[in-house]
Motif scaffolding. Sequence first.
Motif, short mmCIF file in Angstrom:
data_model
loop_
_atom_site.label_atom_id
_atom_site.label_comp_id
_atom_site.label_asym_id
_atom_site.label_seq_id
_atom_site.Cartn_x
_atom_site.Cartn_y
_atom_site.Cartn_z
N ALA A 108 -3.99 12.14 -11.25
CA ALA A 108 -3.08 13.11 -11.75
C ALA A 108 -2.01 13.69 -11.28
O ALA A 108 -2.50 14.22 -10.33
N GLY A 109 -0.89 13.84 -11.65
CA GLY A 109 0.04 14.48 -10.97
C GLY A 109 0.79 13.79 -9.72
O GLY A 109 1.56 14.41 -9.19
N ALA A 110 0.21 12.54 -9.50
CA ALA A 110 1.12 11.82 -8.29
C ALA A 110 2.56 11.71 -8.56
O ALA A 110 2.96 11.40 -9.94
N THR A 111 3.30 11.79 -7.75
CA THR A 111 4.74 11.72 -7.66
C THR A 111 5.07 10.33 -8.28
O THR A 111 4.66 9.35 -7.57
N GLN A 112 6.05 9.95 -9.11
CA GLN A 112 6.47 8.74 -9.47
C GLN A 112 7.84 8.47 -9.14
O GLN A 112 8.69 9.46 -8.73
N SER A 118 0.98 -1.10 -0.05
CA SER A 118 0.14 -0.08 0.03
C SER A 118 0.69 1.33 -0.03
O SER A 118 0.45 2.36 -0.61
N SER A 119 1.83 1.21 0.68
CA SER A 119 2.76 2.33 0.97
C SER A 119 3.56 2.72 -0.53
O SER A 119 3.98 3.87 -0.74
N VAL A 120 3.70 1.72 -1.40
CA VAL A 120 4.68 1.93 -2.46
C VAL A 120 3.72 2.04 -3.78
O VAL A 120 3.99 2.35 -4.85
N ASN A 121 2.49 2.00 -3.38
CA ASN A 121 1.67 1.76 -4.64
C ASN A 121 1.50 3.13 -5.43
O ASN A 121 1.35 3.07 -6.50
N ALA A 122 1.40 4.12 -4.88
CA ALA A 122 1.06 5.45 -5.40
C ALA A 122 2.40 5.78 -6.14
O ALA A 122 2.34 6.70 -7.08
N TYR A 123 3.49 5.20 -6.02
CA TYR A 123 5.02 5.71 -6.60
C TYR A 123 5.20 4.53 -7.77
O TYR A 123 5.47 5.22 -8.64
N MET A 124 4.90 3.08 -7.29
CA MET A 124 5.44 2.49 -8.49
C MET A 124 4.24 1.97 -9.39
O MET A 124 3.90 1.06 -9.56
N VAL A 125 4.15 3.17 -10.26
CA VAL A 125 3.09 3.05 -11.22
C VAL A 125 3.41 2.00 -12.33
O VAL A 125 2.39 1.17 -12.84
N ASN A 126 4.61 2.08 -12.65
CA ASN A 126 4.92 0.88 -13.63
C ASN A 126 5.58 -0.42 -13.29
O ASN A 126 6.22 -1.22 -14.17
N SER A 158 12.70 -0.37 -5.54
CA SER A 158 12.26 0.84 -4.87
C SER A 158 13.48 1.74 -4.98
O SER A 158 13.27 2.98 -4.89
N GLU A 159 14.75 1.23 -5.13
CA GLU A 159 15.90 2.03 -5.38
C GLU A 159 15.90 3.10 -6.46
O GLU A 159 16.37 4.06 -6.76
N ASN A 160 14.77 2.66 -7.60
CA ASN A 160 14.58 3.66 -8.62
C ASN A 160 13.79 4.93 -8.11
O ASN A 160 13.37 5.54 -9.28
N TYR A 161 13.24 4.93 -6.97
CA TYR A 161 12.33 6.08 -6.53
C TYR A 161 12.72 6.74 -5.39
O TYR A 161 12.37 6.10 -4.22
#
Length: 205
Positions: free
Chosen positions: A201-205, A56-64, A116-119
């Motif tokens: 839209a506009g969420a940080t990746q 859940s914590s990484v969901n908004a970041y790891m779009v791909n 996660s190292e890529n974010y």
Amino acid sequence: MIRRFFNWTVVAAAALLLSGCGYNEIQQQDEQVKAAWSQALNQYERRADLVPKLVSSVNAYMVNERTVLEQVTKDRARVGQIQINADDLGDPALMARFEQAQAALGASLGRLLAVSENYPQLKSDGLFRDLMTQLEGTENRIAVARERYVGAVQTYNLTIRQFPTLITARIFGYQTKAQYGLDKADTVMQDPAVKFDVPAAGATQ
């Protein structure tokens, strides 16, 4: 009176005989194996409980990275599908299934952390850092608990293979144990409820 004395004499003689043949030692070591596994199981459950929070914590970041997230969730659910009770401690095949499921979960978590190292912004997120700290501590406790469990099993298995406790073990049906076991299968990890939301839209990746 004489009969009662005779009964007590028989009981005392039987207790002395069993003690001399290692019965009490086998009982004690059998309980130590179960206690050691219980401690290990608590840590496995703790790790499983962290998985949905982590996803859940990484969901908004790891779009791909949906494949990675889905694999973690799948492996976590697979762990919960393996039902084992105390009588299965001597079942190598079932214990191997448990080990494989836990290893798969550990591997998928490792891939998630590598991604996660890529974010950079994810790594700076306070919740994510806290979960990482908890996960690292849990993995360390799993390693310690596993080592203690393995040691307890080795001691127990050696005892019931030695003379004269070998005879006692055979009489009472004690068998060697595998290096994995559970004694509370109905409380082992439940399937997680994880929802993969598309970030706004506009969420940080």
